[in-house]
Design an enzyme around this catalytic site. Structure first.
Site, mmCIF file in Angstrom:
data_model
loop_
_atom_site.group_PDB
_atom_site.id
_atom_site.type_symbol
_atom_site.label_atom_id
_atom_site.label_comp_id
_atom_site.label_asym_id
_atom_site.label_seq_id
_atom_site.Cartn_x
_atom_site.Cartn_y
_atom_site.Cartn_z
ATOM 1 N N GLU A 33 -2.545 -7.914 21.204
ATOM 2 C CA GLU A 33 -2.547 -6.650 20.763
ATOM 3 C C GLU A 33 -3.267 -5.621 21.974
ATOM 4 O OE1 GLU A 33 -5.294 -5.566 17.345
ATOM 5 O OE2 GLU A 33 -3.991 -3.936 16.801
ATOM 6 N N LYS A 105 2.866 -2.080 13.347
ATOM 7 C CA LYS A 105 1.735 -2.603 12.554
ATOM 8 C C LYS A 105 1.824 -1.944 11.094
ATOM 9 C CE LYS A 105 -3.153 -3.888 12.631
ATOM 10 N NZ LYS A 105 -4.499 -3.441 13.755
ATOM 11 N N CYS A 146 -2.465 -8.448 14.326
ATOM 12 C CA CYS A 146 -4.037 -8.554 14.030
ATOM 13 C C CYS A 146 -4.335 -8.329 12.504
ATOM 14 C CB CYS A 146 -4.505 -7.357 14.915
ATOM 15 S SG CYS A 146 -6.278 -7.382 15.077
#
Ligand SMILES: O=C(O)CNC(=O)[C@H](CS)NC(=O)CCC(=O)C(=O)O
Length: 270
Positions: A33, A105, A146
């Site tokens: 990321e 995301k 993440c």
């Protein structure tokens, strides 16, 4: 890697890692990321947002083409739905530099970390609305980013409904939460989905305010760690061969996918 607020410097690092991956015989390189940028504040982060057909992506496309290595860019600042927000987008490029797919995301990290920073990702970032899996020379990939790691139903669906074989969890985990949960959650996702997990990581100090846990990991479907980077301050790659015969055996001996369907029927779940 340790991204900073300088896109040139970060790209030079990615370039070096891609050449290392090519020389190691890898078909694909997984970058973390924020591989292109980590800002000091939200305005900086939003200001570097670009469409996926912009110049920042074009450089990565050239890099994939020149090395012949597929790239996962684990989190790229993509132009968002309004001037105050980007998408935190995970992009897959093939060896010709073509954009294969992208995932925005979904779970945004709005958390006051105990003994750590206050991170309000939703102030600068709009959430995605779709799960994404795609084929690659490494195997079928399930794309996440993440903080998504903490939402196991995402991985259940990627594995059992989208057919993913390799879960990607590119991250910039905080030091405090990484020490407590990083390896635990990654190995759990591998075991419960019977998939490989590849977790590229930001590591070390990005600026006065941000530090990441590091400890990039490659895990097999039994939960065994088959690649790792121990030094939380160094930049480098971990390399692994993925043993798909082992995966098939694990899935055959313990048919979790079928048992999940049976369990859903018992519980009256759709
Ligand atoms: O802010 C940026 O520039 C890019 N985004 C990130 O670094 C994101 C949001 S702040 N970090 C995480 O999701 C950490 C999750 C985590 O540490 C945990 O789940 O414990």
């Amino acid at each position: 890697m340790t991204s900073v607020g300088d896109q040139e410097a970060n790209f030079a690092t990615c370039q070096r890692l891609a050449v290392e991956a090519k020389e190691a015989g890898c078909c694909m390189l997984f970058l973390p990321e924020c591989c292109s940028f980590i800002g000091r504040n939200q305005q900086e982060t939003v200001s570097v947002g670009e469409p996926l057909n912009g110049p920042a992506m074009a450089r990565f496309q050239d890099l994939a083409r020149s090395t012949g290595v597929w790239l996962s860019l684990g989190g790229f600042q993509e132009t968002g739905p309004d001037p105050d927000h980007i998408y935190n987008t995970h992009v897959i490029l093939d060896a010709d530099g073509a954009l294969v797919t992208s995932y925005r995301k979904v779970h945004l990290f709005n958390v006051e970390v105990h003994n750590g920073p206050v991170l309000m990702e939703a102030r600068s970032t709009a959430p995605g609305t779709q799960l994404i899996a795609c084929d690659s020379p490494a195997g079928r990939l399930g794309l996440t980013v993440c903080y998504d790691l903490r939402f196991p139903e995402v991985y259940q669906r990627l594995a059992f409904e989208h057919g993913a074989e390799i879960m990607l969890v590119p991250s910039a985990f905080t030091k405090a939460t990484g020490e407590a949960h990083w390896e635990l959650l990654l190995r759990a996702r591998a075991v419960e989905t019977q998939c490989f997990v590849i977790a590229a990581a930001q590591a070390g100090k990005h600026n006065e305010k941000r530090e990441s846990y590091g400890h990039a990991l490659i895990i097999d479907p039994w939960g065994d760690i088959i690649g790792k980077l121990d030094d939380p301050h160094a930049t480098g790659i971990a390399v692994a061969d993925l043993d798909f015969a082992k995966m098939a055996k694990i899935r055959e001996r313990m048919p979790i996918k079928n048992h999940r369907e049976q369990g859903k029927t018992c519980l009256g779940w759709k």
